[in-house]
Scaffold this motif. Structure first.
Motif, PDB file in Angstrom:
ATOM      1  N   LEU A 258       0.845  -1.195   0.000  1.00 14.36           N
ATOM      2  CA  LEU A 258       0.000   0.000   0.000  1.00 14.36           C
ATOM      3  C   LEU A 258       0.877   1.240   0.000  1.00 14.36           C
ATOM      4  CD1 LEU A 258      -2.515  -1.078   2.817  1.00 14.36           C
ATOM      5  CD2 LEU A 258      -2.705  -1.537   0.363  1.00 14.36           C
ATOM      6  N   ASP A 259       0.305   2.374  -0.414  1.00 14.43           N
ATOM      7  CA  ASP A 259       1.059   3.618  -0.290  1.00 14.43           C
ATOM      8  C   ASP A 259       0.903   4.157   1.126  1.00 14.43           C
ATOM      9  OD1 ASP A 259      -1.398   4.872  -0.089  1.00 14.43           O
ATOM     10  OD2 ASP A 259      -1.163   6.111  -1.872  1.00 14.43           O
ATOM     11  N   GLU A 260       1.453   5.336   1.389  1.00 14.79           N
ATOM     12  CA  GLU A 260       1.446   5.876   2.752  1.00 14.79           C
ATOM     13  C   GLU A 260       0.055   6.223   3.251  1.00 14.79           C
ATOM     14  OE1 GLU A 260       1.868   9.032  -0.314  1.00 14.79           O
ATOM     15  OE2 GLU A 260       2.930   7.145   0.110  1.00 14.79           O
ATOM     16  N   ARG A 261      -0.950   6.291   2.365  1.00 16.89           N
ATOM     17  CA  ARG A 261      -2.320   6.619   2.769  1.00 16.89           C
ATOM     18  C   ARG A 261      -3.248   5.401   2.736  1.00 16.89           C
ATOM     19  NH1 ARG A 261      -3.634  11.224  -1.364  1.00 16.89           N
ATOM     20  NH2 ARG A 261      -5.722  10.970  -0.504  1.00 16.89           N
ATOM     21  N   GLY A 262      -2.688   4.239   2.447  1.00 17.45           N
ATOM     22  CA  GLY A 262      -3.481   3.021   2.497  1.00 17.45           C
ATOM     23  C   GLY A 262      -4.075   2.576   1.176  1.00 17.45           C
ATOM     24  N   PHE A 263      -3.748   3.277   0.086  1.00 19.85           N
ATOM     25  CA  PHE A 263      -4.252   2.869  -1.226  1.00 19.85           C
ATOM     26  C   PHE A 263      -3.353   1.779  -1.815  1.00 19.85           C
ATOM     27  CE2 PHE A 263      -5.751   7.265  -0.739  1.00 19.85           C
ATOM     28  CZ  PHE A 263      -7.110   7.094  -0.997  1.00 19.85           C
ATOM     29  N   SER A 272      -0.419  -4.779  -9.227  1.00 18.82           N
ATOM     30  CA  SER A 272       0.081  -4.607  -7.871  1.00 18.82           C
ATOM     31  C   SER A 272       1.587  -4.830  -7.835  1.00 18.82           C
ATOM     32  CB  SER A 272      -0.614  -5.595  -6.922  1.00 18.82           C
ATOM     33  OG  SER A 272       0.046  -5.633  -5.665  1.00 18.82           O
ATOM     34  N   THR A 273       2.278  -4.017  -7.053  1.00 17.94           N
ATOM     35  CA  THR A 273       3.726  -4.175  -6.935  1.00 17.94           C
ATOM     36  C   THR A 273       4.097  -5.420  -6.143  1.00 17.94           C
ATOM     37  OG1 THR A 273       3.744  -2.739  -4.979  1.00 17.94           O
ATOM     38  CG2 THR A 273       4.160  -1.695  -7.121  1.00 17.94           C
ATOM     39  N   GLY A 274       3.097  -6.092  -5.552  1.00 21.08           N
ATOM     40  CA  GLY A 274       3.385  -7.285  -4.769  1.00 21.08           C
ATOM     41  C   GLY A 274       2.715  -8.539  -5.278  1.00 21.08           C
ATOM     42  N   ASP A 275       1.895  -8.442  -6.339  1.00 20.58           N
ATOM     43  CA  ASP A 275       1.180  -9.610  -6.858  1.00 20.58           C
ATOM     44  C   ASP A 275       0.801  -9.333  -8.299  1.00 20.58           C
ATOM     45  OD1 ASP A 275      -0.607 -11.685  -7.495  1.00 20.58           O
ATOM     46  OD2 ASP A 275      -1.327 -11.829  -5.426  1.00 20.58           O
ATOM     47  N   ASP A 276       1.467 -10.009  -9.225  1.00 23.11           N
ATOM     48  CA  ASP A 276       1.231  -9.719 -10.643  1.00 23.11           C
ATOM     49  C   ASP A 276      -0.070 -10.310 -11.173  1.00 23.11           C
ATOM     50  OD1 ASP A 276       1.876 -12.400 -10.771  1.00 23.11           O
ATOM     51  OD2 ASP A 276       3.707 -12.131 -11.944  1.00 23.11           O
ATOM     52  N   ARG A 277      -0.859 -10.962 -10.304  1.00 20.38           N
ATOM     53  CA  ARG A 277      -2.174 -11.461 -10.701  1.00 20.38           C
ATOM     54  C   ARG A 277      -3.290 -10.526 -10.264  1.00 20.38           C
ATOM     55  NH1 ARG A 277      -1.365 -14.893 -14.531  1.00 20.38           N
ATOM     56  NH2 ARG A 277      -3.498 -15.658 -14.241  1.00 20.38           N
ATOM     57  N   GLY A 282      -8.105   3.617 -10.847  1.00 22.66           N
ATOM     58  CA  GLY A 282      -9.002   4.616 -10.274  1.00 22.66           C
ATOM     59  C   GLY A 282      -8.502   5.131  -8.941  1.00 22.66           C
ATOM     60  N   ASP A 283      -9.403   5.709  -8.177  1.00 20.72           N
ATOM     61  CA  ASP A 283      -9.030   6.342  -6.911  1.00 20.72           C
ATOM     62  C   ASP A 283      -8.463   5.366  -5.891  1.00 20.72           C
ATOM     63  OD1 ASP A 283      -9.854   8.726  -7.917  1.00 20.72           O
ATOM     64  OD2 ASP A 283     -11.517   9.043  -6.517  1.00 20.72           O
ATOM     65  N   CYS A 284      -8.800   4.087  -5.992  1.00 19.92           N
ATOM     66  CA  CYS A 284      -8.368   3.126  -4.971  1.00 19.92           C
ATOM     67  C   CYS A 284      -6.900   2.749  -5.112  1.00 19.92           C
ATOM     68  CB  CYS A 284      -9.244   1.875  -4.995  1.00 19.92           C
ATOM     69  SG  CYS A 284      -8.982   0.795  -6.417  1.00 19.92           S
ATOM     70  N   ALA A 285      -6.254   3.160  -6.206  1.00 19.85           N
ATOM     71  CA  ALA A 285      -4.874   2.763  -6.463  1.00 19.85           C
ATOM     72  C   ALA A 285      -3.975   3.981  -6.627  1.00 19.85           C
ATOM     73  CB  ALA A 285      -4.810   1.895  -7.725  1.00 19.85           C
ATOM     74  N   THR A 286      -2.694   3.778  -6.350  1.00 17.71           N
ATOM     75  CA  THR A 286      -1.673   4.804  -6.578  1.00 17.71           C
ATOM     76  C   THR A 286      -0.583   4.218  -7.456  1.00 17.71           C
ATOM     77  OG1 THR A 286      -2.062   5.883  -4.442  1.00 17.71           O
ATOM     78  CG2 THR A 286       0.068   6.274  -5.494  1.00 17.71           C
ATOM     79  N   VAL A 287      -0.369   4.828  -8.620  1.00 14.38           N
ATOM     80  CA  VAL A 287       0.722   4.410  -9.501  1.00 14.38           C
ATOM     81  C   VAL A 287       1.997   5.048  -8.954  1.00 14.38           C
ATOM     82  CG1 VAL A 287       1.578   4.313 -11.865  1.00 14.38           C
ATOM     83  CG2 VAL A 287      -0.885   4.341 -11.440  1.00 14.38           C
TER      84      VAL A 287
END
Length: 369
Positions: A258-263, A272-277, A282-287
């Motif tokens: 997750l990022d520092e705000r929980g996204f 996901s940087t931790g699971d390629d599946r 949108g708003d729920c994710a941080t690139v």
């Protein structure tokens, strides 16, 4: 048969369904898990609040979209992910197995810093709930007599548009009320946008008689009043909260980065940087490589690359990185058939700007009808 599960009916997933309907997947089935069957287009919600659009005009029927895409629709709320078993956990429903997963559930206002906000305020997100709440609220306001004080907390683009839309609509609905709309923000309005845009919006607020309290964060909400950071109480018969976005609490239990705000933290491919599946948009994710504001314009533009990359992974190919633009056009409706457009350091205002925005929004909606 591989199974792609989409959690949430956000803007990016709407495009995924459309693309899969246009070009069906081979040897794969798709399931959309949606808490709401009708998903709103965030760009048109202020216009809906202002009475410029009907509920149907600014909502997409996910059941019809899924039918067109030959996708299964599960009307349920996701509560977690069992990554070891590759299962999506659902509220009051059996879990769903997945081979590939994508998450697009949006965000909610961060009300943790305001005491009793959950009991005394109307959150603007999830947006899907706002439409019904607003219609019910307008019904009650039709018979309101005497002073009517409405407060909007949050000075970003969403809060500014909402305050202007509420003011316009209630002057038509609550004809017997003495209306006062107030916008409260802990910073200046439209932080991060051009100074020219701030000046124009401040002038519009003054012209319309909407009270603007900048550098005045809200601390506590009680029935009929709000206490600000300076200790003063302000009367408020209704409070709408449009503060900084927060992530779904269940993200913390997934074990995903997750990022520092929980996204959800994703790379430039939206995986996901931790699971390629697992993908997210949108708003729920941080690139992490390309951080951008939590704004609908970016969710909309993540739809095509997300659909392409999900298709690539299902076909055994590598997903491709996507670089979002840094500068973008922002058009803020003022609720009265006018709008302010801003990009970079400039801002323009007028009725034709609203016609421009209306054309863009209706064109986008037509693609998913």
């Amino acid at each position: 048969m591989r199974h792609l599960v989409l959690i949430g009916g956000g803007h990016a997933h709407v495009h995924v369904l459309k693309q899969f309907g246009d070009r069906p997947l081979a040897d794969a089935e798709v399931t959309l898990v949606g808490r709401d069957i009708e998903t709103p287009y965030s760009g048109m919600i202020p216009g809906f609040v202002a009475g410029l659009y009907s509920f149907e005009e600014c909502h997409i029927d996910l059941a019809r979209l899924c039918q067109r895409a030959h996708a299964r629709l599960v009307h349920a709320e996701a509560t977690g992910i069992d990554r070891a078993a590759r299962r999506v956990l659902l509220k009051d429903r059996p879990a769903l197995d997945y081979d590939l997963l994508s998450i697009d559930v949006g965000s909610a206002p961060n009300v943790g810093t305001i005491e009793r906000a959950e009991q005394g305020a109307i959150p603007v997100k999830p947006i899907a709930e706002l439409g019904r709440r607003w219609l019910e609220f307008c019904g009650r306001m039709e018979t309101w007599l005497g002073p009517l004080n409405v407060m909007v907390i949050g000075g970003g683009a969403g809060g500014v548009e909402l305050a202007l839309a509420i003011d316009h609509r209630l002057r038509d609905v609550a004809k017997a009320a003495d209306l006062q709309v107030t916008l409260v923000t802990k910073d200046e309005i439209l932080m991060g946008q051009a100074q020219a845009a701030r000046r124009r919006l401040r002038a519009i607020f003054q012209r319309r008689g909407i009270r603007l309290l900048e550098q005045s964060g809200a601390e506590r909400i009680e029935r009929g009043a709000v206490r600000l950071a300076d200790g003063q109480w302000h009367q408020a018969d209704a409070v709408f909260v449009v503060t900084e976005a927060s992530a779904a609490p269940w993200f913390a239990d997934t074990g995903l980065p997750l990022d520092e705000r929980g996204f959800l933290a994703v790379d430039a491919t939206l995986a996901s940087t931790g699971d390629d599946r697992i993908f997210a948009a949108g708003d729920c994710a941080t690139v992490l490589e390309h951080r951008r504001p939590k704004a609908g314009v970016f969710a909309v533009r993540q739809g095509p690359p997300l659909a392409d990359n999900l298709r690539r992974v299902l076909n055994g190919e590598q997903p491709q990185p996507f670089v979002p633009q840094r500068r973008y056009l922002s058009i803020l409706g003022t609720g009265d058939g006018r709008a302010v457009a801003t990009r970079g350091s400039w801002a323009i205002e007028g009725r034709w700007v609203w016609w421009w925005k209306d054309h863009i929004d209706r064109k986008w909606m037509r693609m998913y009808r």
